[in-house]
Design a protein around this motif. Structure first.
Motif, PDB file in Angstrom:
ATOM      1  N   ASN A 226       0.820  -1.211   0.000  1.00 26.16           N
ATOM      2  CA  ASN A 226       0.000   0.000   0.000  1.00 26.16           C
ATOM      3  C   ASN A 226       0.849   1.254   0.000  1.00 26.16           C
ATOM      4  O   ASN A 226       1.810   1.366   0.763  1.00 26.16           O
ATOM      5  N   GLY A 227       0.433   2.212  -0.831  1.00 20.36           N
ATOM      6  CA  GLY A 227       1.013   3.542  -0.766  1.00 20.36           C
ATOM      7  C   GLY A 227       0.444   4.302   0.418  1.00 20.36           C
ATOM      8  O   GLY A 227      -0.162   3.731   1.328  1.00 20.36           O
ATOM      9  N   TRP A 228       0.589   5.613   0.400  1.00 24.77           N
ATOM     10  CA  TRP A 228       0.167   6.452   1.523  1.00 24.77           C
ATOM     11  C   TRP A 228      -1.353   6.566   1.564  1.00 24.77           C
ATOM     12  O   TRP A 228      -2.002   6.660   0.534  1.00 24.77           O
ATOM     13  N   TYR A 229      -1.899   6.541   2.770  1.00 25.59           N
ATOM     14  CA  TYR A 229      -3.334   6.830   2.938  1.00 25.59           C
ATOM     15  C   TYR A 229      -3.538   8.338   2.871  1.00 25.59           C
ATOM     16  O   TYR A 229      -2.861   9.101   3.576  1.00 25.59           O
TER      17      TYR A 229
ATOM     18  N   GLY B 230       7.523  16.973  -4.143  1.00 23.17           N
ATOM     19  CA  GLY B 230       7.330  15.542  -4.346  1.00 23.17           C
ATOM     20  C   GLY B 230       5.863  15.195  -4.510  1.00 23.17           C
ATOM     21  O   GLY B 230       5.007  15.746  -3.832  1.00 23.17           O
ATOM     22  N   ARG B 231       5.579  14.254  -5.395  1.00 28.22           N
ATOM     23  CA  ARG B 231       4.204  13.860  -5.658  1.00 28.22           C
ATOM     24  C   ARG B 231       3.866  12.620  -4.835  1.00 28.22           C
ATOM     25  O   ARG B 231       4.675  11.699  -4.690  1.00 28.22           O
ATOM     26  N   ILE B 232       2.645  12.604  -4.314  1.00 27.08           N
ATOM     27  CA  ILE B 232       2.180  11.542  -3.419  1.00 27.08           C
ATOM     28  C   ILE B 232       1.002  10.847  -4.085  1.00 27.08           C
ATOM     29  O   ILE B 232      -0.064  11.443  -4.272  1.00 27.08           O
ATOM     30  N   ALA B 233       1.185   9.592  -4.451  1.00 29.54           N
ATOM     31  CA  ALA B 233       0.112   8.829  -5.096  1.00 29.54           C
ATOM     32  C   ALA B 233      -0.734   8.162  -4.023  1.00 29.54           C
ATOM     33  O   ALA B 233      -0.816   6.935  -3.923  1.00 29.54           O
ATOM     34  N   ALA B 234      -1.379   8.988  -3.209  1.00 30.08           N
ATOM     35  CA  ALA B 234      -2.168   8.477  -2.089  1.00 30.08           C
ATOM     36  C   ALA B 234      -3.532   7.984  -2.563  1.00 30.08           C
ATOM     37  O   ALA B 234      -4.025   8.378  -3.617  1.00 30.08           O
ATOM     38  N   ALA B 235      -4.119   7.132  -1.761  1.00 28.09           N
ATOM     39  CA  ALA B 235      -5.484   6.666  -1.990  1.00 28.09           C
ATOM     40  C   ALA B 235      -6.177   6.573  -0.634  1.00 28.09           C
ATOM     41  O   ALA B 235      -5.528   6.650   0.411  1.00 28.09           O
ATOM     42  N   THR B 236      -7.473   6.411  -0.650  1.00 30.75           N
ATOM     43  CA  THR B 236      -8.211   6.328   0.608  1.00 30.75           C
ATOM     44  C   THR B 236      -8.066   4.942   1.230  1.00 30.75           C
ATOM     45  O   THR B 236      -7.795   3.954   0.549  1.00 30.75           O
ATOM     46  N   ARG B 237      -8.277   4.882   2.527  1.00 30.10           N
ATOM     47  CA  ARG B 237      -8.293   3.576   3.191  1.00 30.10           C
ATOM     48  C   ARG B 237      -9.333   2.667   2.566  1.00 30.10           C
ATOM     49  O   ARG B 237      -9.111   1.457   2.421  1.00 30.10           O
ATOM     50  N   ALA B 238     -10.481   3.237   2.199  1.00 32.82           N
ATOM     51  CA  ALA B 238     -11.539   2.425   1.605  1.00 32.82           C
ATOM     52  C   ALA B 238     -11.087   1.804   0.292  1.00 32.82           C
ATOM     53  O   ALA B 238     -11.430   0.657  -0.017  1.00 32.82           O
ATOM     54  N   ASP B 239     -10.301   2.539  -0.502  1.00 32.18           N
ATOM     55  CA  ASP B 239      -9.777   1.981  -1.746  1.00 32.18           C
ATOM     56  C   ASP B 239      -8.838   0.810  -1.455  1.00 32.18           C
ATOM     57  O   ASP B 239      -8.948  -0.261  -2.069  1.00 32.18           O
TER      58      ASP B 239
ATOM     59  N   GLU C  26     -12.300  14.539  -3.851  1.00 31.69           N
ATOM     60  CA  GLU C  26     -13.437  13.862  -3.218  1.00 31.69           C
ATOM     61  C   GLU C  26     -13.090  13.454  -1.784  1.00 31.69           C
ATOM     62  O   GLU C  26     -13.930  13.557  -0.880  1.00 31.69           O
ATOM     63  N   ALA C  27     -11.859  13.016  -1.577  1.00 32.83           N
ATOM     64  CA  ALA C  27     -11.427  12.650  -0.227  1.00 32.83           C
ATOM     65  C   ALA C  27     -11.399  13.867   0.686  1.00 32.83           C
ATOM     66  O   ALA C  27     -11.779  13.788   1.864  1.00 32.83           O
TER      67      ALA C  27
END
Length: 284
Positions: A139-142, A166-175, A276-277
Motif C-alpha cells: 500500500n502507498g500512503w493513505y 514531491g508527488r504523493i500517489a495516495a489513496a483512501t483507506r476504503a480503496d 473527493e477525499a
C-alpha cells in the motif's frame, strides 16, 4: 471458505470486512481477529465471527486461525515491534493450515528508503519463508494521513511538511480495503504495488482545501529538522516525529509516487480522487 482479518476493529480492518460483504462474502464466513473482542460487538451483531488474536500474546493466535482458509494480516502500528508480532502471526497461520496469506506492506518495500520499510520487508521475507501461498499488498500512503488533520490546517492557514514538490500517489483507506477484499476473494498470489491514480503535491493539496472551504491555506515547506520539531511541539514522540519528517524527505525524492495503476485495476474503477477525499473529510 473462511476468511480471517486481523486488526479487524481498526480503521482499515473494518473497511475490509465491509468490502468483503459488499463483494458477496457471507458474514458467517468472515472471522474478525481482534485484540479486544469487546470492541467488536457491532461486527458480531452483523453475523461476523469474532475471535481474540493479540499480536503480543501468541497463545491467542492458534485458536483465532483454526479452520481459516485465507488470512489478511494487517500490519501492526507498534513501530519497532512489528517483526516479532508479525512473525508470530505467520507461524500461527502456518500451524493452523491457512492456505493463503495476504499482508498489508508498503509501496516498493524491497527498494524503499523510507524508515517504515525495513519492518515490512522483514515481514515479507518471513511470509515467503513460511511456504504459505501469499499476496503482498504494498500500500502507498493513505490520504487520510493528511485529511485527518485538516482542522489544524484551517485554524492556522498552513500545512507543514518537508516534501517539497514531491508527488504523493495516495489513496483512501476504503480503496486499499476494497483491493484487499478483492485479492482475498480471488486468492490470486503475487506482489501488488498499490497507489492512487491522481498523485498530488502538498501545495496542490493545500490549494484544494482552500478552494473547497474558502479559507486561505498554504503549504509551508520546512527543513526536516524544523518539521520534526513542529511535530514534537504538536505532541508527537520525538522518534516518531523524526520518522515522519524523514518520510517527507523521501516523498520529495519520489518514493511515494507511482503510476502503475494496479490499485484501480483491482478495484475495477478509478481510485477516489483527492478532491473527493478532501470533501468527505470536511463533512466530518
Amino acid at each position: 471458505m473462511t476468511i480471517a482479518v486481523t486488526g479487524a476493529t481498526g480503521h482499515l480492518g473494518r473497511l475490509v470486512i465491509d468490502a468483503l460483504i459488499a463483494r458477496g462474502a457471507a458474514p458467517g464466513e468472515i472471522v474478525a481477529a481482534v485484540r479486544d473482542t469487546a470492541k467488536a460487538t457491532d461486527l458480531a451483531a452483523r453475523g461476523v465471527t469474532v475471535r481474540e488474536a493479540d499480536y503480543d500474546r501468541p497463545q491467542t493466535l492458534a485458536a483465532a486461525f483454526a479452520g481459516v482458509d485465507r488470512l489478511l494480516l494487517i500490519s501492526g502500528n507498534a513501530v519497532g515491534q512489528r517483526i516479532a508480532q508479525h512473525t508470530a502471526v505467520i507461524g500461527a497461520a502456518k500451524a493452523a493450515g491457512v492456505g493463503f496469506l495476504a499482508y498489508t506492506s508498503i509501496l516498493r518495500a524491497d527498494s524503499s528508503p523510507i524508515g517504515l520499510a525495513p519492518e515490512h520487508l522483514a515481514t515479507e521475507e518471513a511470509i515467503k519463508a513460511s511456504g504459505i501461498p501469499f499476496a503482498l499488498l504494498r500500500n502507498g500512503w493513505y490520504i487520510e494521513n493528511y485529511t485527518g488533520a485538516l482542522g489544524a490546517a484551517l485554524e492556522h492557514g498552513v500545512l507543514l511538511g518537508s516534501a517539497g514538490q514531491g508527488r504523493i500517489a495516495a489513496a483512501t483507506r476504503a480503496d486499499f480495503a476494497e483491493a484487499a477484499a478483492a485479492v482475498l476473494l480471488s486468492g490470486e498470489t503475487g506482489v501488488y504495488e498499490l497507489a492512487g491514480d491522481q498523485p498530488f503535491t502538498m501545495a496542490e493539496l493545500a490549494a484544494e482545501v482552500a478552494r473547497q472551504t474558502g479559507v486561505p491555506v498554504e503549504y509551508r515547506d520546512l527543513p526536516a529538522a524544523d518539521y520534526q520539531a513542529a511535530l514534537v511541539t504538536a505532541g508527537l514522540p520525538e522518534a516518531f516525529a523524526g520518522l515522519l519528517a524523514d518520510t517527507d524527505v523521501k516523498i520529495r525524492d519520489g518514493h511515494l509516487d507511482d503510476a502503475g495503476g494496479t490499485l484501480s485495476r483491482l478495484l475495477g474503477r478509478p481510485t477516489t480522487p483527492p478532491a473527493e477525499a478532501v470533501a468527505a473529510a470536511l463533512k466530518n
